[in-house]
Design a protein around this motif. Sequence first.
Motif, PDB file in Angstrom:
ATOM      1  N   PHE A  18       8.914  81.719 -78.721  1.00 52.98           N
ATOM      2  CA  PHE A  18       8.652  80.813 -79.378  1.00 52.98           C
ATOM      3  C   PHE A  18       8.154  81.007 -80.771  1.00 52.98           C
ATOM      4  CE2 PHE A  18       8.697  78.572 -75.208  1.00 52.98           C
ATOM      5  CZ  PHE A  18       9.118  77.384 -75.470  1.00 52.98           C
ATOM      6  N   ALA A  19       8.311  80.119 -81.753  1.00 52.22           N
ATOM      7  CA  ALA A  19       7.738  80.246 -83.009  1.00 52.22           C
ATOM      8  C   ALA A  19       7.011  79.014 -83.325  1.00 52.22           C
ATOM      9  CB  ALA A  19       8.852  80.339 -84.171  1.00 52.22           C
ATOM     10  N   VAL A  64       0.324  73.460 -78.897  1.00 52.40           N
ATOM     11  CA  VAL A  64       0.801  73.664 -79.925  1.00 52.40           C
ATOM     12  C   VAL A  64       2.278  73.232 -80.158  1.00 52.40           C
ATOM     13  CG1 VAL A  64      -0.887  75.387 -80.449  1.00 52.40           C
ATOM     14  CG2 VAL A  64       1.424  75.950 -79.681  1.00 52.40           C
ATOM     15  N   PRO A  65       2.884  72.521 -81.323  1.00 56.53           N
ATOM     16  CA  PRO A  65       4.398  72.526 -81.711  1.00 56.53           C
ATOM     17  C   PRO A  65       4.895  74.010 -82.060  1.00 56.53           C
ATOM     18  CG  PRO A  65       2.818  71.783 -83.391  1.00 56.53           C
ATOM     19  CD  PRO A  65       2.096  72.041 -82.403  1.00 56.53           C
ATOM     20  N   ALA A  66       6.109  73.863 -81.427  1.00 63.27           N
ATOM     21  CA  ALA A  66       6.612  75.307 -81.500  1.00 63.27           C
ATOM     22  C   ALA A  66       8.018  75.171 -81.246  1.00 63.27           C
ATOM     23  CB  ALA A  66       6.235  76.107 -80.360  1.00 63.27           C
ATOM     24  N   ARG A  67       9.062  76.032 -81.457  1.00 59.97           N
ATOM     25  CA  ARG A  67      10.381  76.021 -81.547  1.00 59.97           C
ATOM     26  C   ARG A  67      10.968  77.290 -80.526  1.00 59.97           C
ATOM     27  NH1 ARG A  67      12.467  72.216 -84.777  1.00 59.97           N
ATOM     28  NH2 ARG A  67      11.264  71.366 -86.530  1.00 59.97           N
ATOM     29  N   ALA A  96       0.546  88.276 -77.778  1.00 60.75           N
ATOM     30  CA  ALA A  96      -0.923  88.256 -78.687  1.00 60.75           C
ATOM     31  C   ALA A  96      -0.285  87.737 -79.996  1.00 60.75           C
ATOM     32  CB  ALA A  96      -1.535  89.477 -78.757  1.00 60.75           C
ATOM     33  N   VAL A  97       0.954  88.088 -80.599  1.00 61.07           N
ATOM     34  CA  VAL A  97       1.265  87.634 -81.804  1.00 61.07           C
ATOM     35  C   VAL A  97       2.520  86.813 -81.769  1.00 61.07           C
ATOM     36  CG1 VAL A  97       2.072  88.501 -83.873  1.00 61.07           C
ATOM     37  CG2 VAL A  97       0.352  89.654 -82.681  1.00 61.07           C
ATOM     38  N   PHE A  98       2.474  85.451 -82.405  1.00 62.20           N
ATOM     39  CA  PHE A  98       3.608  84.638 -82.464  1.00 62.20           C
ATOM     40  C   PHE A  98       4.109  84.535 -83.909  1.00 62.20           C
ATOM     41  CE2 PHE A  98       1.694  83.026 -78.459  1.00 62.20           C
ATOM     42  CZ  PHE A  98       2.689  82.676 -77.834  1.00 62.20           C
ATOM     43  N   PRO A  99       5.425  84.609 -83.917  1.00 59.71           N
ATOM     44  CA  PRO A  99       5.976  84.230 -85.413  1.00 59.71           C
ATOM     45  C   PRO A  99       5.588  82.721 -85.552  1.00 59.71           C
ATOM     46  CG  PRO A  99       7.631  84.480 -83.852  1.00 59.71           C
ATOM     47  CD  PRO A  99       6.495  84.715 -82.969  1.00 59.71           C
ATOM     48  N   TRP A 100       5.702  82.270 -86.866  1.00 60.24           N
ATOM     49  CA  TRP A 100       5.641  80.830 -87.075  1.00 60.24           C
ATOM     50  C   TRP A 100       6.482  80.493 -88.129  1.00 60.24           C
ATOM     51  CZ3 TRP A 100       4.040  80.000 -92.282  1.00 60.24           C
ATOM     52  CH2 TRP A 100       3.754  80.906 -92.968  1.00 60.24           C
ATOM     53  N   SER A 101       6.667  78.877 -88.086  1.00 59.47           N
ATOM     54  CA  SER A 101       7.501  78.550 -88.950  1.00 59.47           C
ATOM     55  C   SER A 101       7.030  77.279 -89.606  1.00 59.47           C
ATOM     56  CB  SER A 101       8.889  77.822 -88.156  1.00 59.47           C
ATOM     57  OG  SER A 101       8.617  77.018 -87.387  1.00 59.47           O
ATOM     58  N   ILE A 151      12.411  95.010 -72.443  1.00 60.38           N
ATOM     59  CA  ILE A 151      11.011  95.130 -73.277  1.00 60.38           C
ATOM     60  C   ILE A 151      11.358  94.236 -74.734  1.00 60.38           C
ATOM     61  CG2 ILE A 151       9.528  96.793 -74.941  1.00 60.38           C
ATOM     62  CD1 ILE A 151      10.917  98.769 -73.077  1.00 60.38           C
ATOM     63  N   THR A 152      10.425  93.244 -75.125  1.00 63.65           N
ATOM     64  CA  THR A 152      10.533  92.380 -75.953  1.00 63.65           C
ATOM     65  C   THR A 152      10.598  93.104 -77.286  1.00 63.65           C
ATOM     66  OG1 THR A 152       8.336  91.915 -76.235  1.00 63.65           O
ATOM     67  CG2 THR A 152       9.440  90.329 -74.796  1.00 63.65           C
ATOM     68  N   ALA A 153      11.426  92.574 -78.208  1.00 64.95           N
ATOM     69  CA  ALA A 153      11.531  93.269 -79.496  1.00 64.95           C
ATOM     70  C   ALA A 153      10.470  92.779 -80.423  1.00 64.95           C
ATOM     71  CB  ALA A 153      12.742  92.637 -80.198  1.00 64.95           C
ATOM     72  N   GLN A 154      10.126  93.479 -81.395  1.00 62.84           N
ATOM     73  CA  GLN A 154       9.047  92.857 -82.378  1.00 62.84           C
ATOM     74  C   GLN A 154       9.395  91.455 -82.769  1.00 62.84           C
ATOM     75  OE1 GLN A 154       8.673  95.716 -85.805  1.00 62.84           O
ATOM     76  NE2 GLN A 154       7.477  94.368 -86.691  1.00 62.84           N
ATOM     77  N   PRO A 155       8.514  90.922 -83.105  1.00 59.27           N
ATOM     78  CA  PRO A 155       8.430  89.436 -83.436  1.00 59.27           C
ATOM     79  C   PRO A 155       9.043  89.492 -84.872  1.00 59.27           C
ATOM     80  CG  PRO A 155       6.355  89.517 -82.635  1.00 59.27           C
ATOM     81  CD  PRO A 155       6.953  91.103 -82.704  1.00 59.27           C
ATOM     82  N   PRO A 156       9.936  88.324 -85.208  1.00 53.99           N
ATOM     83  CA  PRO A 156      10.516  88.278 -86.617  1.00 53.99           C
ATOM     84  C   PRO A 156       9.492  88.070 -87.409  1.00 53.99           C
ATOM     85  CG  PRO A 156      11.022  86.495 -85.076  1.00 53.99           C
ATOM     86  CD  PRO A 156      10.424  87.216 -84.414  1.00 53.99           C
ATOM     87  N   ALA A 157       9.738  88.177 -88.820  1.00 52.64           N
ATOM     88  CA  ALA A 157       8.909  87.778 -89.867  1.00 52.64           C
ATOM     89  C   ALA A 157       8.846  86.604 -90.047  1.00 52.64           C
ATOM     90  CB  ALA A 157       9.394  88.795 -91.007  1.00 52.64           C
TER      91      ALA A 157
END
Length: 103
Positions: free
Chosen positions: A4-5, A41-44, A97-102, A59-65
């Motif tokens: 999720f972002a 939280v709202p997320a997509r 621990a880290v989510f991308p955001w939009s 294994i999850t990839a690095q979160p997008p920028a």
Amino acid sequence: AWSFALDLSDLGALRFEPLASPGWAQSLPFSTSEYPFSVRVPARLLSNATWGYWRGTNITAQPPASPIDCDALPSGACGPLEQIRLVPFGSTNLRIAVFPWSH
């Protein structure tokens, strides 16, 4: 689903929920099915092409920028806006621990 972002366009939509899940107890604080509180939280949901796995593994990839501009991505890259529940780190099997955001 895990990829999720967080949508931070309206910070007033973030909700701290101080109530524990029905089965949570102080005697078992790191239960993976119960939690002492949560945050809504709202997320997509992001597609696997946007945020998936590392080179054919589980294994999850690095979160997008961030910020992620869902309008600029191909159709289907970002799901519709929905409310998700985040629980404390010790109360889960999958720990992000880290989510991308939009916005």
